[in-house]
Design a protein around this motif. Structure first.
Motif, PDB file in Angstrom:
ATOM      1  N   HIS A 178      26.092  35.256  25.222  1.00 52.58           N
ATOM      2  CA  HIS A 178      26.699  36.442  26.157  1.00 52.58           C
ATOM      3  C   HIS A 178      27.814  36.652  25.781  1.00 52.58           C
ATOM      4  CE1 HIS A 178      27.402  33.437  28.931  1.00 52.58           C
ATOM      5  NE2 HIS A 178      27.995  34.833  29.511  1.00 52.58           N
ATOM      6  N   LEU A 179      28.939  38.005  26.630  1.00 54.93           N
ATOM      7  CA  LEU A 179      30.014  38.354  26.352  1.00 54.93           C
ATOM      8  C   LEU A 179      30.554  38.189  27.868  1.00 54.93           C
ATOM      9  CD1 LEU A 179      29.418  41.375  23.925  1.00 54.93           C
ATOM     10  CD2 LEU A 179      30.501  38.477  22.905  1.00 54.93           C
ATOM     11  N   VAL A 180      32.241  37.956  27.481  1.00 54.63           N
ATOM     12  CA  VAL A 180      32.530  38.042  29.676  1.00 54.63           C
ATOM     13  C   VAL A 180      33.938  39.597  29.143  1.00 54.63           C
ATOM     14  CG1 VAL A 180      33.300  37.251  31.404  1.00 54.63           C
ATOM     15  CG2 VAL A 180      31.048  35.746  30.273  1.00 54.63           C
ATOM     16  N   ALA A 181      33.266  40.209  29.975  1.00 52.56           N
ATOM     17  CA  ALA A 181      34.853  40.942  29.651  1.00 52.56           C
ATOM     18  C   ALA A 181      35.451  41.850  30.728  1.00 52.56           C
ATOM     19  CB  ALA A 181      34.279  42.385  29.093  1.00 52.56           C
ATOM     20  N   ALA A 212      34.801  45.686  19.365  1.00 59.81           N
ATOM     21  CA  ALA A 212      34.819  46.616  18.620  1.00 59.81           C
ATOM     22  C   ALA A 212      33.450  47.568  19.079  1.00 59.81           C
ATOM     23  CB  ALA A 212      35.106  47.296  17.418  1.00 59.81           C
ATOM     24  N   ARG A 213      32.729  46.688  18.690  1.00 63.88           N
ATOM     25  CA  ARG A 213      31.106  47.263  19.491  1.00 63.88           C
ATOM     26  C   ARG A 213      31.315  47.546  21.117  1.00 63.88           C
ATOM     27  NH1 ARG A 213      27.057  43.965  16.675  1.00 63.88           N
ATOM     28  NH2 ARG A 213      25.784  45.939  16.833  1.00 63.88           N
ATOM     29  N   ALA A 214      31.972  46.247  21.663  1.00 63.30           N
ATOM     30  CA  ALA A 214      31.832  46.220  22.287  1.00 63.30           C
ATOM     31  C   ALA A 214      32.594  47.494  23.173  1.00 63.30           C
ATOM     32  CB  ALA A 214      32.325  45.183  23.178  1.00 63.30           C
ATOM     33  N   ARG A 215      33.862  47.775  22.911  1.00 59.24           N
ATOM     34  CA  ARG A 215      34.878  48.500  23.978  1.00 59.24           C
ATOM     35  C   ARG A 215      33.919  49.911  23.157  1.00 59.24           C
ATOM     36  NH1 ARG A 215      40.310  45.754  21.651  1.00 59.24           N
ATOM     37  NH2 ARG A 215      40.849  45.017  23.282  1.00 59.24           N
ATOM     38  N   ASP A 223      39.941  42.773  27.216  1.00 60.75           N
ATOM     39  CA  ASP A 223      39.426  41.358  26.388  1.00 60.75           C
ATOM     40  C   ASP A 223      38.163  41.328  26.325  1.00 60.75           C
ATOM     41  OD1 ASP A 223      39.913  39.480  24.341  1.00 60.75           O
ATOM     42  OD2 ASP A 223      41.857  38.736  25.521  1.00 60.75           O
ATOM     43  N   ALA A 224      37.547  39.823  25.961  1.00 62.56           N
ATOM     44  CA  ALA A 224      36.315  39.694  26.192  1.00 62.56           C
ATOM     45  C   ALA A 224      36.983  38.119  25.808  1.00 62.56           C
ATOM     46  CB  ALA A 224      35.452  40.373  25.506  1.00 62.56           C
ATOM     47  N   ILE A 225      35.588  37.336  25.727  1.00 65.92           N
ATOM     48  CA  ILE A 225      35.192  36.245  25.639  1.00 65.92           C
ATOM     49  C   ILE A 225      33.813  36.095  25.079  1.00 65.92           C
ATOM     50  CG2 ILE A 225      37.023  34.713  26.199  1.00 65.92           C
ATOM     51  CD1 ILE A 225      34.754  33.718  28.683  1.00 65.92           C
ATOM     52  N   ARG A 226      33.413  34.952  24.060  1.00 62.76           N
ATOM     53  CA  ARG A 226      31.974  34.845  24.213  1.00 62.76           C
ATOM     54  C   ARG A 226      31.256  33.422  24.106  1.00 62.76           C
ATOM     55  NH1 ARG A 226      28.395  38.016  19.471  1.00 62.76           N
ATOM     56  NH2 ARG A 226      26.318  36.876  19.862  1.00 62.76           N
TER      57      ARG A 226
END
Length: 407
Positions: free
Chosen positions: A136-139, A172-175, A183-186
């Motif tokens: 999952h992503l954390v942004a 880029a897809r999340a943005r 910014d984000a982490i995975r």
């Protein structure tokens, strides 16, 4: 062996299937035929990274800035103070450093086995794609909050999950969905149930094929010497897996289960532009998570301590809708609105074990935010204990007798 499971949520259903597969005769008794809210309204996140219990010194320090009236996710309704204040005192005691370390070690063992148990269940249901093990992503929405958040996660105990960088294409897809992302982490090693409705249907089909009897209605436990019975059901063993309703059922047997309804809210809407393969996306500055299920996207958040049957607070849904607008998320109204009660114990550990007050009673409840995550592994471990096999993980940290010492 004839076993009655009281509670038809994801814990009750997975346990019923595990017991039926071990050759027992199972009846699953649920209060209502419709899908229970706490099991089927969650974010679908298999949260292997949440090794550190919420009952912690860090949580206590964070309470003032996380309050709902200050824009945060924590709601302590004044009218419900008689409900949440005693729980808050127990939580403070459970947050002492020694208790926190004990809880972290206990959760780590369960969570390390959680994803493999889910994958075994999905295989048994004939639908391996039910579990997507792509993290999952954390942004975050500013460079400063991203720096703080990244450092906090890198310093945290995340068990079998680990923090990794997000590749440029995924960022880029999340943005494209939320232009405010800075910014984000995975996370690698966490996972998602791809669709909760599909999971419910698959479980129901498997239960029917395994010969599990289904019954609907309220359960009443009555004492019969050293045993408990449920009128209308002639069985050898009773398992209480009724979520927030477990407290009253256990009280009939003389067991102490200081549960509280930790209520969460979500909204759902159509989002045809949301990539089907994008993993759950956490917006940590706002304490919300976005998950795609089939053709809908769900936005979930909030921790509201209140009676399970208290009237919903429309301001929670309104704030979720405001978050969606502020982030620029491509959700198309109208929004579906939901509220449900997570069953939570003061130390944020589940209750899994055998009653010491009734010779024929077991229990599995109180999984807080981790009910979906821990359902299959709970089912495997308790089914082994019930049928005489040695559970692969020590269940003593989850025994209800722990509340005699500090709750």
């Amino acid at each position: 062996m004839r076993i009655l499971i009281v509670g038809g949520g994801v814990v009750g259903r997975t346990l019923a299937l595990a017991l039926a597969q071990r050759g027992t005769r199972v009846t699953l008794l649920d209060r209502q035929a419709a899908l229970p809210a706490a099991s089927w309204g969650n974010a679908g996140h298999i949260a292997t990274e949440q090794v550190e219990p919420i009952a912690s010194p860090a949580t206590l320090r964070s309470v003032p800035r996380r309050l709902f009236w200050r824009g945060g996710p924590l709601s302590l309704p004044p009218a419900q103070a008689h409900v949440w204040l005693p729980f808050a005192l127990r939580l403070a005691l459970a947050s002492r450093p020694a208790r926190f370390r004990h809880g972290r070690a206990a959760l780590a063992g369960l969570l390390a086995a959680a994803l493999p148990a889910w994958q075994r269940l999905a295989q048994a249901l004939g639908d391996p794609a039910l579990v997507r093990a792509d993290g999952h992503l954390v942004a975050w929405e500013s460079a400063a909050s991203a720096a703080r958040g990244r450092a906090a996660w890198e310093a945290a105990d995340t068990g079998t999950a680990r923090v990794d960088a997000v590749d440029a294409a995924t960022l880029a897809r999340a943005r494209a969905l939320a232009p405010a992302i800075a910014d984000a982490i995975r996370f690698i090693g966490s996972a998602q149930v791809s669709d909760l409705d599909r999971l419910a249907a698959a479980l129901d089909a498997a239960l029917a094929a395994a010969g599990v009897t289904r019954a609907t209605g309220a359960a009443t436990l009555a004492r019969d010497g050293e045993r408990m019975r449920v009128p209308g059901h002639d069985v050898d063993l009773i398992v209480v897996a009724a979520g927030i309703g477990s407290r009253a059922l256990l009280a009939a047997a003389g067991e102490r289960a200081p549960l509280i309804a930790e209520r969460g809210y979500h909204i759902r809407a159509a989002a045809p532009d949301w990539p089907a393969d994008l993993p759950p996306l956490v917006f940590e500055d706002r304490s919300i998570i976005a998950t795609r299920y089939a053709d809908r996207v769900q936005l979930a958040g909030f921790v509201e301590f209140a009676r399970a049957d208290a009237a919903p607070d429309p301001r929670k849904w309104q704030r979720l809708e405001a978050h969606a607008a502020a982030l620029g998320l491509p959700l198309r109204p109208p929004f579906e609105r939901w509220v449900g009660a997570r069953p939570t114990l003061p130390d944020y550990l589940p209750a899994i074990g055998r009653s010491t007050r009734a010779a024929n009673m077991f229990y599995a409840f109180g999984h807080q935010h981790l009910g979906l995550t821990l359902a299959p592994v709970t089912a495997e471990l308790l089914a082994d204990a019930i049928t005489g096999a040695a559970p692969a993980i020590d269940l003593s940290p989850f025994d209800l007798r722990r509340f005699g010492t500090f709750a």
